[in-house]
Scaffold this active site. Sequence first.
Site, PDB file in Angstrom:
ATOM      1  N   GLY A   1     -18.687 -28.904  73.735  1.00  0.00           N
ATOM      2  CA  GLY A   1     -19.062 -27.894  75.016  1.00  0.00           C
ATOM      3  C   GLY A   1     -18.949 -26.544  74.654  1.00  0.00           C
TER       4      GLY A   1
ATOM      5  N   GLN B   1     -19.007 -17.528  76.426  1.00  0.00           N
ATOM      6  CA  GLN B   1     -18.929 -17.387  74.849  1.00  0.00           C
ATOM      7  C   GLN B   1     -19.938 -16.981  74.323  1.00  0.00           C
ATOM      8  OE1 GLN B   1     -17.619 -21.834  74.762  1.00  0.00           O
ATOM      9  NE2 GLN B   1     -16.442 -21.197  73.097  1.00  0.00           N
TER      10      GLN B   1
ATOM     11  N   CYS C   1     -12.305 -25.137  69.195  1.00  0.00           N
ATOM     12  CA  CYS C   1     -13.127 -24.296  69.758  1.00  0.00           C
ATOM     13  C   CYS C   1     -14.165 -23.615  69.141  1.00  0.00           C
ATOM     14  CB  CYS C   1     -12.262 -23.222  70.520  1.00  0.00           C
ATOM     15  SG  CYS C   1     -13.216 -22.147  71.820  1.00  0.00           S
ATOM     16  N   LEU C   2     -15.557 -23.535  69.662  1.00  0.00           N
ATOM     17  CA  LEU C   2     -16.314 -22.950  68.848  1.00  0.00           C
ATOM     18  C   LEU C   2     -16.229 -21.123  68.773  1.00  0.00           C
ATOM     19  CD1 LEU C   2     -19.529 -24.232  70.121  1.00  0.00           C
ATOM     20  CD2 LEU C   2     -18.618 -24.834  67.837  1.00  0.00           C
TER      21      LEU C   2
ATOM     22  N   HIS D   1     -11.115 -28.001  78.977  1.00  0.00           N
ATOM     23  CA  HIS D   1     -11.107 -26.742  77.969  1.00  0.00           C
ATOM     24  C   HIS D   1     -12.229 -25.586  78.376  1.00  0.00           C
ATOM     25  CE1 HIS D   1     -11.303 -25.141  73.640  1.00  0.00           C
ATOM     26  NE2 HIS D   1     -12.522 -24.734  74.005  1.00  0.00           N
ATOM     27  N   GLU D   2     -13.429 -26.254  78.782  1.00  0.00           N
ATOM     28  CA  GLU D   2     -14.695 -25.185  78.931  1.00  0.00           C
ATOM     29  C   GLU D   2     -14.001 -24.395  80.276  1.00  0.00           C
ATOM     30  OE1 GLU D   2     -16.712 -24.528  76.822  1.00  0.00           O
ATOM     31  OE2 GLU D   2     -15.910 -26.242  75.614  1.00  0.00           O
TER      32      GLU D   2
ATOM     33  N   HIS E   1     -12.111 -21.351  79.578  1.00  0.00           N
ATOM     34  CA  HIS E   1     -13.018 -20.289  79.213  1.00  0.00           C
ATOM     35  C   HIS E   1     -13.424 -19.421  80.377  1.00  0.00           C
ATOM     36  CE1 HIS E   1     -13.548 -20.632  75.023  1.00  0.00           C
ATOM     37  NE2 HIS E   1     -13.728 -21.951  75.125  1.00  0.00           N
TER      38      HIS E   1
HETATM   39 NI    NI Z   1     -13.942 -23.404  73.483  1.00  0.00          NI
END
Ligand code: NI
Length: 172
Positions: free
Chosen positions: A46, A51, A94-95, A136-137, A140
């Site tokens: 995701g 981000q 998370c990235l 989760h996204e 963000h």
């Molecule tokens: Ni994330």
Amino acid sequence: MAILPIITAPDRRLKVKSKPVDVVDDAVRKLLDDMLETMYLAPGIGLSAVQVGVAKCLITVDVSRDEEDDAPLFLINPEIVEYSDRIETYNEGCLSLPDQFADLPRPEAITLDYLDYDGAPQQLRADGLLSRCIQHEMDHLKGRLFVDHLSAVKRGMILRKLEKIRRQKVTA
Ligand code: NI
């Protein structure tokens, strides 16, 4: 398509609240295409536009397994309209928080309203990993990271670790 640099925490740009998209045009679709390519390369399941430094309500998701065909999902202006009562705990990453993970409880299933790649309104019922990833996204888009769900002590530990790694990279 292009690979976009992913912002990692701690960074103030990750705390910005994203704005809804007014018109789903080619510029939006180009950004979504780039986000998808960036997400696949990372690799991640995701990615939100914030981000990659664009504070707009855009998300790419693909929770298909390696041996399955790609199943990309583009979510524009997503809104969760229903949460299940059932809560599930999952080890989340998370990235923007590379190599950091924490067990986090979230509702097991959600119902989501969104616009698709063509700007058409859609509704989706998601559970399991897909529901987890979308929630989760969507955090963000509100300027929240998964560590914001943790205690201040745990959050501080993770963020200090990332800050240290970054300093080592700069001086190396
Ligand atoms: Ni994330």
